[in-house]
Design a protein around this motif. Sequence first.
Motif, PDB file in Angstrom:
ATOM      1  N   VAL A 236       0.832  -1.206   0.000  1.00 26.12           N
ATOM      2  CA  VAL A 236       0.000   0.000   0.000  1.00 26.12           C
ATOM      3  C   VAL A 236       0.863   1.251   0.000  1.00 26.12           C
ATOM      4  O   VAL A 236       0.614   2.213  -0.730  1.00 26.12           O
ATOM      5  N   ARG A 237       1.908   1.252   0.808  1.00 29.79           N
ATOM      6  CA  ARG A 237       2.818   2.397   0.838  1.00 29.79           C
ATOM      7  C   ARG A 237       3.513   2.572  -0.517  1.00 29.79           C
ATOM      8  O   ARG A 237       3.585   3.691  -1.044  1.00 29.79           O
ATOM      9  N   ASP A 238       3.976   1.479  -1.094  1.00 28.98           N
ATOM     10  CA  ASP A 238       4.670   1.553  -2.378  1.00 28.98           C
ATOM     11  C   ASP A 238       3.745   2.002  -3.508  1.00 28.98           C
ATOM     12  O   ASP A 238       4.209   2.558  -4.511  1.00 28.98           O
ATOM     13  N   ALA A 239       2.445   1.750  -3.358  1.00 30.63           N
ATOM     14  CA  ALA A 239       1.483   2.168  -4.380  1.00 30.63           C
ATOM     15  C   ALA A 239       1.229   3.672  -4.355  1.00 30.63           C
ATOM     16  O   ALA A 239       0.565   4.198  -5.246  1.00 30.63           O
ATOM     17  N   GLY A 240       1.745   4.357  -3.343  1.00 32.82           N
ATOM     18  CA  GLY A 240       1.662   5.811  -3.310  1.00 32.82           C
ATOM     19  C   GLY A 240       0.584   6.394  -2.420  1.00 32.82           C
ATOM     20  O   GLY A 240       0.376   7.613  -2.412  1.00 32.82           O
ATOM     21  N   TYR A 241      -0.104   5.555  -1.654  1.00 31.45           N
ATOM     22  CA  TYR A 241      -1.134   6.078  -0.752  1.00 31.45           C
ATOM     23  C   TYR A 241      -0.486   6.830   0.407  1.00 31.45           C
ATOM     24  O   TYR A 241       0.551   6.422   0.919  1.00 31.45           O
ATOM     25  N   THR A 242      -1.124   7.917   0.817  1.00 26.77           N
ATOM     26  CA  THR A 242      -0.631   8.704   1.942  1.00 26.77           C
ATOM     27  C   THR A 242      -0.916   8.022   3.265  1.00 26.77           C
ATOM     28  O   THR A 242      -0.128   8.112   4.215  1.00 26.77           O
ATOM     29  N   TYR A 243      -2.059   7.332   3.342  1.00 18.85           N
ATOM     30  CA  TYR A 243      -2.446   6.661   4.573  1.00 18.85           C
ATOM     31  C   TYR A 243      -3.285   5.438   4.233  1.00 18.85           C
ATOM     32  O   TYR A 243      -3.748   5.275   3.094  1.00 18.85           O
ATOM     33  N   ALA A 244      -3.501   4.584   5.219  1.00 17.62           N
ATOM     34  CA  ALA A 244      -4.375   3.427   5.041  1.00 17.62           C
ATOM     35  C   ALA A 244      -5.050   3.100   6.369  1.00 17.62           C
ATOM     36  O   ALA A 244      -4.473   3.290   7.438  1.00 17.62           O
ATOM     37  N   CYS A 245      -6.282   2.604   6.271  1.00 18.16           N
ATOM     38  CA  CYS A 245      -7.079   2.285   7.456  1.00 18.16           C
ATOM     39  C   CYS A 245      -7.244   0.776   7.610  1.00 18.16           C
ATOM     40  O   CYS A 245      -7.465   0.062   6.630  1.00 18.16           O
TER      41      CYS A 245
END
Length: 255
Positions: free
Chosen positions: A201-210
């Motif tokens: 998820v981080r590598d995909a470019g999202y700023t945050y995840a829940c």
Amino acid sequence: MAASADHPRVARRGAPRPGPVPWMAMYHSVGDRSCDPYRITVTPDRLDQQLAWLRRRGLRGVSVAELLAARARGEARGLVGLTFDDGYADFLDHALPVLRRRNCNATLFVLPGRLGGDNAWDVLGPRKPLLTADGIRRAAAEGVEIGSHGLTHVDLTRADDLTLKAETVESRAALAELTGMPIEGFCYPYGTVDRRAVDAVRDAGYTYACAIDPRPLSGLHALPRVHIGQNDTAVRLLLKYRLHRLRRRPVEGLR
């Protein structure tokens, strides 16, 4: 004697201290709950009562992006995050009017691989329609933050490498094209998370995840949330609100 930088009670210069985890409520469907085996549905009246409770306590529900941005500015006092998972079509008819009436906003996590479909992953049913592309665009036009819930609601901890990339990278690209806006947030289907999923998820470019309760992975890409259901009246909400910070340790990457 002057305090040493090596003393365990003194933060190293330039290393920000971990911040408290923000309070974020997790909703799903808003509507008829005559058949609700997974307890994912609240009625519009119950949602209205819950948001009214927030407002009486001087709190206002906002999107996750707005909450995190306000925290970074030191202006998050009185804000709580509101999230709605799965992208049910009833969000437009039942949730959005209540949010507007209570002067609140939210993040809506949707599935671009199931546009206009239903919640086929819920084996026990009932079948609930999901938002179409036009419905997602309408929600975005109303100021609701759109985030990804993956393409098709797959448990990322069990996905192979190709599926993991599709569910994270391709879903973000599809939603950006659909809405014309950058997609900053991701939500892990089923709330399940491991290090591999967080990294993807981080590598995909999202700023945050829940997530739901991702300890010990809690951080900007694994934010814990509190499930809110039909039975959460004022007393239960107060308990959940007060217990949240007692149960959650401060995490890196949050202020």
